[in-house]
Design a protein around this motif. Structure first.
Motif, short mmCIF file in Angstrom:
data_model
loop_
_atom_site.label_atom_id
_atom_site.label_comp_id
_atom_site.label_asym_id
_atom_site.label_seq_id
_atom_site.Cartn_x
_atom_site.Cartn_y
_atom_site.Cartn_z
N VAL A 200 -1.51 -9.72 4.91
CA VAL A 200 -2.49 -8.81 5.49
C VAL A 200 -3.80 -9.58 5.70
CG1 VAL A 200 -3.21 -7.93 3.23
CG2 VAL A 200 -3.58 -6.53 5.25
N ILE A 202 -7.91 -9.32 6.25
CA ILE A 202 -8.94 -8.32 5.95
C ILE A 202 -10.31 -8.99 5.90
CG2 ILE A 202 -8.84 -8.49 3.42
CD1 ILE A 202 -8.65 -5.23 3.75
N ARG A 203 -11.32 -8.24 6.38
CA ARG A 203 -12.68 -8.77 6.36
C ARG A 203 -13.54 -7.82 5.54
NH1 ARG A 203 -17.55 -8.41 8.67
NH2 ARG A 203 -18.73 -10.35 8.86
N ASN A 204 -14.33 -8.39 4.62
CA ASN A 204 -15.23 -7.59 3.80
C ASN A 204 -16.61 -7.59 4.44
OD1 ASN A 204 -16.85 -6.44 1.89
ND2 ASN A 204 -16.05 -7.63 0.18
N GLN A 211 -10.14 -12.80 4.55
CA GLN A 211 -9.03 -13.27 3.73
C GLN A 211 -7.69 -13.02 4.40
OE1 GLN A 211 -9.93 -11.03 0.05
NE2 GLN A 211 -10.18 -13.03 -0.93
N ILE A 213 -4.12 -12.39 2.93
CA ILE A 213 -3.53 -12.16 1.61
C ILE A 213 -2.01 -12.16 1.73
CG2 ILE A 213 -3.34 -10.53 -0.30
CD1 ILE A 213 -6.17 -9.56 0.46
N PRO A 242 -2.76 -11.78 -9.89
CA PRO A 242 -2.71 -10.33 -10.12
C PRO A 242 -1.56 -9.65 -9.39
CG PRO A 242 -4.93 -11.05 -9.57
CD PRO A 242 -4.04 -12.21 -9.32
N PHE A 243 -1.06 -10.23 -8.31
CA PHE A 243 0.04 -9.60 -7.60
C PHE A 243 1.36 -9.72 -8.37
CE2 PHE A 243 -1.56 -9.48 -2.91
CZ PHE A 243 -2.46 -8.51 -3.28
N ILE B 43 -4.92 -2.52 -1.40
CA ILE B 43 -5.88 -2.84 -0.35
C ILE B 43 -6.87 -1.69 -0.18
CG2 ILE B 43 -6.17 -3.46 2.08
CD1 ILE B 43 -4.50 -5.52 0.70
N GLY B 47 -11.17 -5.14 1.03
CA GLY B 47 -10.28 -6.16 0.48
C GLY B 47 -9.44 -5.59 -0.65
N SER B 48 -8.61 -6.44 -1.25
CA SER B 48 -7.77 -5.99 -2.36
C SER B 48 -8.57 -6.08 -3.65
CB SER B 48 -6.53 -6.87 -2.48
OG SER B 48 -5.88 -6.60 -3.70
N LEU B 50 -7.36 -6.61 -6.30
CA LEU B 50 -6.68 -7.57 -7.17
C LEU B 50 -6.87 -9.01 -6.72
CD1 LEU B 50 -3.30 -5.75 -7.92
CD2 LEU B 50 -5.34 -5.88 -9.32
#
Lengths: 562, 210
Positions: A200, A202-204, A211, A213, A242-243, B43, B47-48, B50
């Motif tokens: 996935v 994703i942008r913060n 990222q 992920i 953590p995953f 998610i 972001g996640s 984790l």
């Protein structure tokens, strides 16, 4: 406080597992459990065998060797052609030949040594169809061999020791599958990932970080990875991510899963030979050594990291280098001791960054032959080898013909036990000597000084014992380490399994000598001490010189940095 | 021998189908049904929760870079930052496919306890924190994690950052300390693992505050 309760709850849970899982496994292998008969019977029909078709030890070992060889070939082929197979959302290409050989040998020997980074090397198809499959099959094979050796003691005048296909089928269906599936649900509930949807992006908006992920079918692989003392995770950083291992609870569950079958098999052994006391004696030997190793690792990791202290950072916390905040130093140390004293090799931290003494306990946990409690199945059959040596030594000391559970231990048995006990140290030490003597071997370590030597020694010890944990600074994905490591793993697995099965066969053919006043007791404290002595003396005498050049020198190098 | 081979072949195919696919697919089905959020990687919008992120490059007008937010472990920060010399060049930002400047995977630095590199990197991180106004960085804040993207810090790690964040944001230290207390997850059941703070959630709560 946290550590105390962690240990108390583990002792209670493992005690219950020892009693109930142990007797359940005895029932499974004695053919008294049938609730999945509808699945079990078609398997026998397809295989063209049945529980009544018993095998001699030679046929049992033959079936095991052919099955394992074919499994290696199949695993190799799948990861070589993964680029053309489905379930590959990252479009990963073929795994190179040397690395594929090492990986196939690794997963089929229950080692799970990983010279690759999972998230960027293996497609979902490979993770599921090649690797997870072996994480089920290899513990079943290990337990089958242990049961075959136990039958050597429980039967008399028998030419056969069971049916390999029936034993692994029962183990897979009745023991591994149900426990792994329930544990998998708990892992996912706590936060382990289980999806086929691919990575996935994703942008913060808060920090502008973007990222990618990686995800995958991780949680259920995690369950069997721990339960089968496999250790090979989906992601490169294994149980530190953590995953794979999201919470303190999953860390506890991982430790429990890793230890439950190896400890419980001593009850299964006692039950099947008709003397639970004999199983308890082996359990006591395992627990005493394991307890010392847990204590040692925990104390070592509760010390500050020497480099961090030298940089002027002091606080009342242990070594934090390479550890995850959510576990803390003591849970991580406990995990490390459990993982290396069984043949698991999973890691919830960077073992390479453990303190010198922490690393000492990890590597020596493996060097004791993986019997405290050792891998699923392999722990039991290897400690039975040590028990036979202990009986032999005890017999020599008091001048009687040694017996164990009524079976006379004679020249043939002692030769087979000796072979089983010496294969691993010879493979590990000879291959380490080769690795440090040639350039390709010396090019591996990341760290300089004694720690670099420890990285090489650790790698070959881990693979020779089918552990799979690593001082991961070593660059293992080279032609040299892939091939040498692959050979090390194959010797360490089958070089001990075959003598063990032979031992089962030879013992099963014998009659039982009635117990008399002069019989050397093998179910009391004296015998426990003798077994511990044999384990520690064989391991200590063999490996002390090598270990003293690695972690011991490093520990004694106060104030020096390399 | 031939019979072993035939049976091995049958067993391999059965295991491939059942333990390779039926197990994982049934597991995925159950996981997606019962725990959709967790199974997909926890998610959230930013972001996640984790997977750790890099907060060192957040712009804080009038204050040093990164001083107006709480930081996680220095995975991919300072001496462990992305390695521009690697080929192909490695982007930073706690990308889970980048760990400690190495492309392609999660993982720790694997530096040994008596490594000169570890000593130098730790000293560099101490200096880095001093420059940001953190006088006594805790061990977690000058060492990297096992995964390379530890999402958490301990309450002590957050508390030493309070003066830095207070100065750059204008939020009072007392408010920040109560924020930290609210964001602290105690050890599960009181004894499993350590108490921790999720850095992403802490910074989201901080952003909501001002």
């Amino acid at each position: 406080m946290g550590l105390t309760w962690t240990i108390v709850t583990l002792v209670i849970a493992l005690g219950l597992a020892w009693r109930f899982l142990g007797s359940y496994m005895a029932a499974v292998f004695e053919g008294r459990v049938h609730f999945l008969g509808w699945a079990e019977r078609p398997v026998y029909r397809l295989l063209g065998t049945s529980p009544d078709q018993e095998q001699t030890w030679k046929r049992y070992a033959g079936a095991l060797i052919v099955f394992s060889a074919l499994s290696i070939a199949l695993t190799y082929v799948i990861i070589r052609i993964q680029g053309s197979l489905p379930l590959n959302p990252q479009h990963l290409g073929a795994v190179p030949p040397a690395l594929s050989f090492n990986t196939a040998a690794s997963f089929v020997t229950n080692t799970n040594w990983q010279n690759y980074g999972g998230e960027t090397t293996m497609s979902y198809f490979s993770q599921m169809g090649a690797l997870t499959v072996q994480q089920f099959v290899t513990p079943a094979v290990g337990i089958a061999v242990a049961i075959a050796v136990v039958r050597g003691f429980s039967r008399r005048n028998s030419p056969t020791i069971g049916n390999f296909w029936v034993d692994i089928t029962r183990c897979l269906l009745y023991v591994l599958l149900p426990i792994a599936f329930v544990a998998g649900i708990i892992f996912v509930g706590q936060g382990a990932v289980q999806t086929l949807a691919g990575p996935v992006h994703i942008r913060n908006a808060l920090n502008g970080v973007t990222q990618t992920i990686p995800r995958g079918p991780i949680g259920f692989m995690e369950a069997i990875k721990q339960l089968g003392t496999n250790g090979g995770g989906f992601l490169n950083a294994n149980s530190a991510t953590p995953f794979e291992n999201p919470t303190g609870l999953t860390n506890w569950l991982s430790i429990f899963l890793v230890l439950c079958i190896p400890f419980s098999l001593t009850y299964t052994f006692g039950k099947m030979v008709g003397s639970v006391r004999h199983g308890a004696a082996l359990l006591a030997a395992m627990v005493i050594i394991f307890g010392i190793w847990v204590g040692g690792t925990t104390i070592a990791e509760h010390q500050q990291n020497p480099a961090v202290a030298a940089a002027g950072v002091h606080a009342n916390v242990g070594n934090t280098v390479g550890k995850e905040v959510r576990f803390g130093d003591t849970s991580t140390a406990l995990f490390g001791a459990a993982s290396t004293s069984t043949s698991t090799g999973s890691a919830d931290a960077s073992y390479d960054s453990f303190t010198p003494m922490g690393g000492f306990f990890l590597i020596t946990g493996m060097m004791l032959g993986e019997v405290t409690p050792g891998g699923v199945g392999s722990g039991l059959y290897t400690i039975l080898i040590y028990a036979i040596i202990a009986v032999f030594i005890g017999g020599l000391m008091i001048g009687r013909t040694p017996e164990y559970l009524g079976k006379k231990i004679q020249a043939k048995e002692v030769k087979l036990a000796g072979l089983g006990a010496l294969v691993m140290p010879i493979a590990v030490l000879v291959l380490t000597a080769i690795a440090v003597s040639i350039h390709a071997g010396r090019a591996g370590p990341l760290n300089a000084g004694p720690h670099g030597f420890t990285e090489i020694l650790y790698a070959l010890t881990s693979q020779g014992n089918n552990n799979g944990s690593a001082f991961a600074g070593l660059t293992g994905n080279t032609a040299f380490y892939n091939v040498v490591g692959g050979i090390d793993m194959l010797i360490g697995r089958f070089g001990i399994m075959v003598p063990a099965i032979a031992l089962g066969g030879v013992l099963a053919a014998k009659n039982v000598v009635p117990e008399s006043l002069g019989t050397f007791r093998t179910d009391n404290g004296m015998f426990v001490g003798l077994v511990i002595g044999v384990i520690v003396i064989i391991g200590g005498l063999t490996f002390f010189p090598a270990v003293s050049l690695g972690p011991i020198v490093e520990q004694l190098s106060h104030g020096k940095f390399f | 021998m031939l019979i072993h081979l035939r049976r091995s072949l049958v067993m391999c195919v059965l295991c491939l189908i059942f333990f390779g696919f039926v197990y994982a697919l049934a597991g995925t089905g159950v996981a997606q049904l019962l725990f959709t959020h967790q199974a997909n990687g926890s998610i959230t919008a930013n972001g996640s929760t984790l997977i750790g992120q890099n907060w060192a490059a957040v712009r804080c007008p009038g204050h040093p870079l990164g001083s107006c937010v709480f930081h996680g472990r220095p995975d991919d920060t300072g001496p462990y930052a992305a390695n521009p010399k690697a080929s192909p060049p490695v982007p930073g930002g706690d990308n889970p496919l980048v760990a400690n400047g190495n492309a392609g995977e999660s993982g720790g630095t694997n530096l040994g306890p008596r490594s000169k590199v570890l000593l130098a990197n730790t000293r560099a991180l101490v200096a880095y924190w001093h420059k940001l106004g953190v006088a006594n960085p805790t061990p977690d804040l000058v060492t990297t994690s096992g995964s390379g993207y530890d999402p958490d810090i301990s309450p002590a790690d957050a508390l030493v950052q309070v003066p830095m964040v207070a100065k750059a944001t204008g939020v009072s230290p007392a408010t920040l300390r109560s924020l930290i207390a609210r964001q602290t997850h105690p050890a599960q059941l009181g004894f499993l693992g350590s108490s921790y703070i999720d850095v992403l959630q802490l910074n989201e709560a901080l952003a909501a505050l001002h």
